[in-house]
Design a protein around this motif. Sequence first.
Motif, mmCIF file in Angstrom:
data_model
loop_
_atom_site.group_PDB
_atom_site.id
_atom_site.type_symbol
_atom_site.label_atom_id
_atom_site.label_comp_id
_atom_site.label_asym_id
_atom_site.label_seq_id
_atom_site.Cartn_x
_atom_site.Cartn_y
_atom_site.Cartn_z
ATOM 1 N N ILE A 230 2.100 1.440 -7.364
ATOM 2 C CA ILE A 230 1.249 2.067 -6.352
ATOM 3 C C ILE A 230 1.785 3.438 -5.968
ATOM 4 O O ILE A 230 1.014 4.391 -5.750
ATOM 5 C CB ILE A 230 1.124 1.166 -5.106
ATOM 6 C CG1 ILE A 230 0.356 -0.117 -5.453
ATOM 7 C CG2 ILE A 230 0.434 1.915 -3.960
ATOM 8 C CD1 ILE A 230 -1.085 0.082 -5.851
ATOM 9 N N ARG A 271 -4.126 -6.005 -4.304
ATOM 10 C CA ARG A 271 -3.373 -4.766 -4.087
ATOM 11 C C ARG A 271 -4.045 -3.578 -4.781
ATOM 12 O O ARG A 271 -4.128 -2.483 -4.208
ATOM 13 C CB ARG A 271 -1.934 -4.920 -4.586
ATOM 14 C CG ARG A 271 -1.114 -6.004 -3.901
ATOM 15 C CD ARG A 271 -1.202 -5.985 -2.381
ATOM 16 N NE ARG A 271 -0.172 -6.810 -1.774
ATOM 17 C CZ ARG A 271 -0.339 -8.060 -1.338
ATOM 18 N NH1 ARG A 271 -1.525 -8.650 -1.445
ATOM 19 N NH2 ARG A 271 0.670 -8.728 -0.806
ATOM 20 N N PHE A 275 -5.782 -0.269 -3.063
ATOM 21 C CA PHE A 275 -5.454 1.106 -3.454
ATOM 22 C C PHE A 275 -6.730 1.876 -3.791
ATOM 23 O O PHE A 275 -6.913 3.017 -3.334
ATOM 24 C CB PHE A 275 -4.518 1.119 -4.663
ATOM 25 C CG PHE A 275 -4.406 2.473 -5.301
ATOM 26 C CD1 PHE A 275 -3.601 3.456 -4.745
ATOM 27 C CD2 PHE A 275 -5.147 2.786 -6.435
ATOM 28 C CE1 PHE A 275 -3.531 4.724 -5.311
ATOM 29 C CE2 PHE A 275 -5.077 4.043 -7.008
ATOM 30 C CZ PHE A 275 -4.266 5.014 -6.440
#
Length: 346
Positions: A230, A271, A275
Motif C-alpha cells: 500500500i 484492503r 485503497f
Amino acid sequence: MQFGYSEVCLAHDPGSRHPESPDRLRAIRERLKRKHGVEYVEADPCEIDTLAAVHEREYIESVETFCADGGGNWDPDTTAVEETWDAVRHSAGLACWATEAALEGATGRDTPFSIGRPPGHHAVYDDAMGFCFVNNAAVAAQHALDADAYDVDRVAIVDWDVHHGNGTQDIFYDRDDVFFVSIHEQGLYPGTGAVDETGTGDGAGTTMNVPLPAGTSDREYLAAIEGPIIGALSAFDPDLLLVSAGFDAHRHDPISRVRLSTEAYALMTDRLRTFADDTDAALAFILEGGYGLDVLADSVAIVHETFDGREPIEPDSECEAKAASAISDVADEHGLDLELDLDLDG
C-alpha cells in the motif's frame, strides 16, 4: 460483483491429469449459484493487434498456428488443443472487459472480476510458460493505457497468486507507467521474483517483489499488503488497479506450501478495495491460478461476498520472524519509511 465469463474458455482442455482444467471455472460457477447479486457478462475476444501490444507479434501468430495444427505440448507444463486459441482470445478479452467496466465506473457490488482461462501471468513477451499463453493482466493494462476513451496514465497490478508473476514483470520491467507488485512463495516456480528485482531504466523502482517463506499465513500477507504494498501504491497513485487474483496460496491448494485461509482473500480484497476507494482508482480482478477446486471456488466466492457487504474477520496472530524480516527487506529496498507492526524477534 460482475463476473466476466465465456463458455469458450472451457474448450481449452490440457488433459484430465493437468491441474489447469476446465473444472476450475465450473467449480466457481457452481459455488456462486449460492450467492445473490452475481451477474455474468460475456465479452468480445481480443484481436491480434491488442495482444501484440504487449507480446511479440511473431510469437502470437505462432500460438495461433500451433493451435490450428492441433496443439500439443508447447513445453512440459503448457499444453494446447485446437480450441485453445479461441479460449486465449476470449480470456484476454474478458480481462479487457473488466478493465473497461472499472474505468466506466463499475464499483461496489458491480466491481468486475474476469474469470477467463487459460491464466496469463507467466506468459512473457515472446513465449508461453506455466500454463499461460497470453498475459491477460498485461493485455488489459495496456488496453487501458492505449484506449482514447479513458484518461489513464498509470496502472498498478497486484499479483497475489502464490507463484511469481514473472511474465507481467518481464513485459513492464522497463516501464514507468505500470507498477507491478507480486507477493508469492519464495523459491517456488518459476524461481524469479527476488526482492532486488525492482525494474530497470525508466522502470527503475516500479516493480515490487514480496517473496515470503513456505508456511506463511494470513497475518504475514496482510502485513505485506498494509505495509510496503500500500505504501508503494500510494506513492505511484494509479488511475487503475488490477488484481491478478490467483488462489493457490490457500492452505488446501495442492500446488504450494503457503498457508492462507479462505478469509485471507477477504482481508486482502478489503484492503485493496479501501485503497482504490480512497485514491479514486478504478479496480478490477482477473483470475490467475488456484487448483484445489473447492477452495478456489470458496475463495472467489468470499471476494464476491466482501463486495456484497460481508465484513472480513481480522487475524489475531502476529507475524512470524522470518516473514516479518522479508517484509521489512521489501520496504527497505524501495526506500519506504513505514511503521510496520512486525515481530522481528519471533
